[in-house]
Motif scaffolding. Structure first.
Motif, mmCIF file in Angstrom:
data_model
loop_
_atom_site.group_PDB
_atom_site.id
_atom_site.type_symbol
_atom_site.label_atom_id
_atom_site.label_comp_id
_atom_site.label_asym_id
_atom_site.label_seq_id
_atom_site.Cartn_x
_atom_site.Cartn_y
_atom_site.Cartn_z
ATOM 1 N N THR A 37 -9.447 5.123 4.060
ATOM 2 C CA THR A 37 -10.660 4.372 3.712
ATOM 3 C C THR A 37 -10.346 3.306 2.659
ATOM 4 O O THR A 37 -10.951 2.231 2.674
ATOM 5 C CB THR A 37 -11.786 5.287 3.219
ATOM 6 O OG1 THR A 37 -11.305 6.066 2.130
ATOM 7 C CG2 THR A 37 -12.262 6.209 4.324
ATOM 8 N N SER A 38 -9.397 3.596 1.778
ATOM 9 C CA SER A 38 -8.985 2.589 0.790
ATOM 10 C C SER A 38 -8.310 1.415 1.472
ATOM 11 O O SER A 38 -8.524 0.255 1.105
ATOM 12 C CB SER A 38 -8.022 3.206 -0.232
ATOM 13 O OG SER A 38 -8.651 4.239 -0.937
ATOM 14 N N LEU A 39 -7.490 1.711 2.471
ATOM 15 C CA LEU A 39 -6.840 0.648 3.227
ATOM 16 C C LEU A 39 -7.880 -0.207 3.950
ATOM 17 O O LEU A 39 -7.788 -1.437 3.954
ATOM 18 C CB LEU A 39 -5.832 1.229 4.219
ATOM 19 C CG LEU A 39 -5.068 0.226 5.073
ATOM 20 C CD1 LEU A 39 -4.273 -0.748 4.211
ATOM 21 C CD2 LEU A 39 -4.151 0.955 6.041
ATOM 22 N N SER A 89 5.403 4.857 2.868
ATOM 23 C CA SER A 89 5.027 6.274 2.965
ATOM 24 C C SER A 89 6.263 7.099 3.282
ATOM 25 O O SER A 89 7.324 6.547 3.607
ATOM 26 C CB SER A 89 3.970 6.481 4.056
ATOM 27 O OG SER A 89 4.543 6.289 5.324
ATOM 28 N N PHE A 130 -6.797 10.712 3.710
ATOM 29 C CA PHE A 130 -7.805 10.406 2.691
ATOM 30 C C PHE A 130 -7.652 8.994 2.134
ATOM 31 O O PHE A 130 -8.605 8.430 1.600
ATOM 32 C CB PHE A 130 -7.753 11.419 1.545
ATOM 33 C CG PHE A 130 -8.331 12.745 1.907
ATOM 34 C CD1 PHE A 130 -9.678 12.895 2.183
ATOM 35 C CD2 PHE A 130 -7.509 13.865 1.989
ATOM 36 C CE1 PHE A 130 -10.217 14.121 2.524
ATOM 37 C CE2 PHE A 130 -8.037 15.098 2.332
ATOM 38 C CZ PHE A 130 -9.393 15.229 2.602
ATOM 39 N N THR A 131 -6.477 8.399 2.248
ATOM 40 C CA THR A 131 -6.274 7.050 1.713
ATOM 41 C C THR A 131 -6.661 5.954 2.696
ATOM 42 O O THR A 131 -6.739 4.786 2.322
ATOM 43 C CB THR A 131 -4.802 6.823 1.289
ATOM 44 O OG1 THR A 131 -3.969 6.822 2.454
ATOM 45 C CG2 THR A 131 -4.330 7.865 0.303
ATOM 46 N N ASP A 137 -2.931 14.052 3.081
ATOM 47 C CA ASP A 137 -3.264 13.196 1.936
ATOM 48 C C ASP A 137 -3.393 11.739 2.351
ATOM 49 O O ASP A 137 -4.250 11.006 1.847
ATOM 50 C CB ASP A 137 -2.202 13.328 0.845
ATOM 51 C CG ASP A 137 -2.172 14.711 0.222
ATOM 52 O OD1 ASP A 137 -3.222 15.392 0.243
ATOM 53 O OD2 ASP A 137 -1.105 15.120 -0.279
ATOM 54 N N VAL A 138 -2.563 11.318 3.296
ATOM 55 C CA VAL A 138 -2.619 9.937 3.773
ATOM 56 C C VAL A 138 -3.959 9.662 4.452
ATOM 57 O O VAL A 138 -4.542 8.590 4.276
ATOM 58 C CB VAL A 138 -1.448 9.633 4.732
ATOM 59 C CG1 VAL A 138 -1.635 8.287 5.405
ATOM 60 C CG2 VAL A 138 -0.136 9.674 3.984
ATOM 61 N N PHE A 184 0.867 -1.174 0.000
ATOM 62 C CA PHE A 184 0.000 0.000 0.000
ATOM 63 C C PHE A 184 0.905 1.226 0.000
ATOM 64 O O PHE A 184 1.559 1.522 0.998
ATOM 65 C CB PHE A 184 -0.900 -0.029 1.243
ATOM 66 C CG PHE A 184 -1.991 0.991 1.255
ATOM 67 C CD1 PHE A 184 -3.120 0.843 0.476
ATOM 68 C CD2 PHE A 184 -1.884 2.115 2.067
ATOM 69 C CE1 PHE A 184 -4.131 1.782 0.500
ATOM 70 C CE2 PHE A 184 -2.886 3.057 2.103
ATOM 71 C CZ PHE A 184 -4.016 2.899 1.312
ATOM 72 N N THR A 205 1.478 5.152 -0.123
ATOM 73 C CA THR A 205 0.728 6.355 0.218
ATOM 74 C C THR A 205 1.509 7.613 -0.158
ATOM 75 O O THR A 205 2.722 7.564 -0.348
ATOM 76 C CB THR A 205 0.440 6.426 1.725
ATOM 77 O OG1 THR A 205 1.662 6.664 2.418
ATOM 78 C CG2 THR A 205 -0.204 5.166 2.229
ATOM 79 N N PRO A 206 0.808 8.738 -0.226
ATOM 80 C CA PRO A 206 1.510 10.007 -0.398
ATOM 81 C C PRO A 206 2.337 10.314 0.850
ATOM 82 O O PRO A 206 2.194 9.656 1.884
ATOM 83 C CB PRO A 206 0.387 11.033 -0.552
ATOM 84 C CG PRO A 206 -0.869 10.262 -0.730
ATOM 85 C CD PRO A 206 -0.629 8.889 -0.189
#
Length: 70
Positions: free
Chosen positions: A38-40, A56, A35-36, A32-33, A24, A26-27
């Motif tokens: 929920t994808s995780l 990251s 926001f990611t 920004d992380v 995974f 990430t930015p």
């Protein structure tokens, strides 16, 4: 009312072949992380048996140091 979604062929292939490891990426910025995340969550629920490695930047890495998902 939730719509019924078709399962994509790629997702179906990944699930049926038993994906074991996911990386995974990430930015680097903490905002920004966030926001990611929920994808995780989605990936973790979909691939329950997979182990996750997060890549990251140093500032964002503090968010994952004690995260039980990874």
């Amino acid at each position: 009312m939730a719509k019924n979604r078709e399962v994509s062929p790629v997702r179906e292939l990944c699930i049926s072949n038993g994906v074991k490891k996911i990386i995974f990426i990430t930015p680097s910025n903490i905002g920004d992380v966030i926001f990611t995340l929920t994808s995780l969550d989605y990936l973790k629920q979909t691939f329950k048996d997979a182990s996750f490695t997060v890549v990251s930047g140093p500032a964002a890495s503090v968010l994952f140091c004690h995260d039980p998902r990874v």
